[in-house]
Design a protein around this motif. Structure first.
Motif, short mmCIF file in Angstrom:
data_model
loop_
_atom_site.label_atom_id
_atom_site.label_comp_id
_atom_site.label_asym_id
_atom_site.label_seq_id
_atom_site.Cartn_x
_atom_site.Cartn_y
_atom_site.Cartn_z
N THR A 102 -5.29 2.37 6.21
CA THR A 102 -6.20 1.28 6.40
C THR A 102 -7.65 1.50 5.90
O THR A 102 -8.00 0.58 5.05
CB THR A 102 -6.32 0.90 7.90
OG1 THR A 102 -5.15 0.56 8.50
CG2 THR A 102 -7.20 -0.53 8.21
N ILE A 103 -8.02 2.77 5.91
CA ILE A 103 -9.43 2.94 5.32
C ILE A 103 -9.32 2.93 3.93
O ILE A 103 -9.90 2.21 3.10
CB ILE A 103 -10.01 4.00 5.74
CG1 ILE A 103 -10.47 4.19 7.37
CG2 ILE A 103 -11.04 4.55 5.01
CD1 ILE A 103 -10.73 5.28 7.93
N LEU A 104 -8.06 3.48 3.33
CA LEU A 104 -8.02 3.64 1.72
C LEU A 104 -7.41 1.90 1.33
O LEU A 104 -8.18 1.68 0.34
CB LEU A 104 -6.62 4.10 1.49
CG LEU A 104 -6.81 5.86 1.30
CD1 LEU A 104 -5.41 6.24 1.34
CD2 LEU A 104 -7.65 6.19 0.15
N LYS A 105 -6.93 1.33 2.12
CA LYS A 105 -6.73 -0.13 1.58
C LYS A 105 -8.03 -0.82 1.40
O LYS A 105 -8.17 -1.55 0.51
CB LYS A 105 -5.76 -0.65 2.33
CG LYS A 105 -5.48 -2.23 1.94
CD LYS A 105 -4.44 -2.87 3.05
CE LYS A 105 -4.07 -4.15 2.54
NZ LYS A 105 -3.13 -4.97 3.51
N ALA A 106 -8.97 -0.67 2.53
CA ALA A 106 -10.29 -1.34 2.57
C ALA A 106 -11.09 -0.98 1.25
O ALA A 106 -11.91 -1.73 0.52
CB ALA A 106 -10.95 -1.15 3.67
N LEU A 107 -10.99 0.35 1.10
CA LEU A 107 -11.84 0.81 -0.06
C LEU A 107 -11.21 0.32 -1.53
O LEU A 107 -11.89 0.07 -2.35
CB LEU A 107 -11.70 2.58 -0.13
CG LEU A 107 -12.62 3.07 1.10
CD1 LEU A 107 -12.50 4.59 1.09
CD2 LEU A 107 -14.17 2.75 0.89
N HIS A 108 -9.90 0.35 -1.59
CA HIS A 108 -9.24 -0.31 -2.81
C HIS A 108 -9.31 -1.56 -2.95
O HIS A 108 -9.87 -2.06 -4.21
CB HIS A 108 -7.79 -0.08 -2.73
CG HIS A 108 -7.21 1.31 -2.57
ND1 HIS A 108 -6.06 1.90 -2.29
CD2 HIS A 108 -7.88 2.59 -3.06
CE1 HIS A 108 -5.81 3.09 -2.68
NE2 HIS A 108 -7.10 3.53 -3.00
#
Length: 272
Positions: A102-108
């Motif tokens: 979820t964190i990765l998706k938000a950063l992407h």
């Protein structure tokens, strides 16, 4: 709870409904045309109610993602390239309950991806101070001023030499970025190039290191360095540069030159 098979109204349906409503059609007529419930069109056209957001609520708010991005930058700057900052480390440091994906998706979504560190000369605090002082002094000088007052800009460049057609073809492949292709053709002939920095390849002759001085809008001197670049090599180049400067500005006894920060050559004891 929506009935089974229910599908949310599309933007096209909303636009059609609004156009027909503006033309005088009733919500019930429009509902029949779109095969929708009359109450849905009444809320949309008469009550002007905003469409409710569908699906699961976002696990991270905008403020939380702002904090994650800010904290990530702080951690990377503090590490200063000495270690890799992972998403797991960011999750732990911020005590975020959301998962790493979820964190990765938000950063992407903010175009923040894991990318290779760029390489450049690392400046010391003294270097930064000196560069700022130089920029503050000379930033407003005109092109004409630089041509008139700086007699030579000097720097060195190493050139690999390619004597045969085969070697020149190999060198040309390194400069080709990519090609349009279908999936699965990536390793076919014509779609590949030699890997840079891979196996060492001898072209049949040593490369050439040239030290060049440019001033007054023209080349003042070109000097080939034989052997390794060193303080003594810098002395030899300065002698050649002096002859070029004397020829370009006859009668002048002092010259202003601009060179790079090179402790091996120009700034060595022999070079200075």
């Amino acid at each position: 709870m929506p009935a089974a098979g229910w599908v949310k109204m599309t933007e096209k349906e909303r636009a059609l409904a609004q156009r027909w409503y503006d033309e005088g059609k009733s919500p019930s007529t429009i509902a029949e045309l779109l095969d929708r419930d009359t109450s849905t069109l009444t809320r949309l056209l008469c009550k002007q109610e905003a469409a409710k957001k569908q699906g699961r609520p976002s696990a991270l708010t905008k403020a939380q993602v702002d904090y994650l991005e800010r904290k990530l930058d702080q951690m990377i700057v503090k590490a200063d390239g000495q270690k890799m900052i992972t998403v797991e480390a960011l999750q732990k440091a911020t005590k975020t309950k959301a998962g790493t994906q979820t964190i990765l998706k938000a950063l992407h979504e903010r175009d923040i991806y894991f990318r290779k560190l760029r390489e450049k000369p690392v400046l010391t605090p003294a270097d930064v101070k000196a560069r700022k002082a130089f920029a503050s002094t000379y930033r407003h000088k005109s092109r004409a001023w630089w041509l008139q007052h700086v007699h030579a800009f000097i720097d060195g460049k190493y050139f690999q030499v390619y004597l045969t057609g085969a070697e020149r073809a190999r060198a040309a492949k390194h400069s080709t970025f990519g090609a349009y292709r279908r999936p699965g053709k990536g390793l076919c002939a014509g779609y590949v190039k030699p890997k840079k920095g891979g196996l060492k390849h001898y072209t049949g002759v040593k490369g050439v290191l040239l030290q060049v001085g440019i001033g007054g809008g023209k080349v003042v001197t070109v000097h080939e360095v034989t052997g390794r670049w060193s303080g003594q090599a810098a002395v030899t180049f300065y002698e050649a540069l002096g002859r070029g400067l004397a020829k370009a500005w006859p009668g002048k006894r002092r010259y202003t030159i601009l060179e790079d920060n090179d402790p091996t050559g120009y700034k060595s004891a022999k070079g200075t």
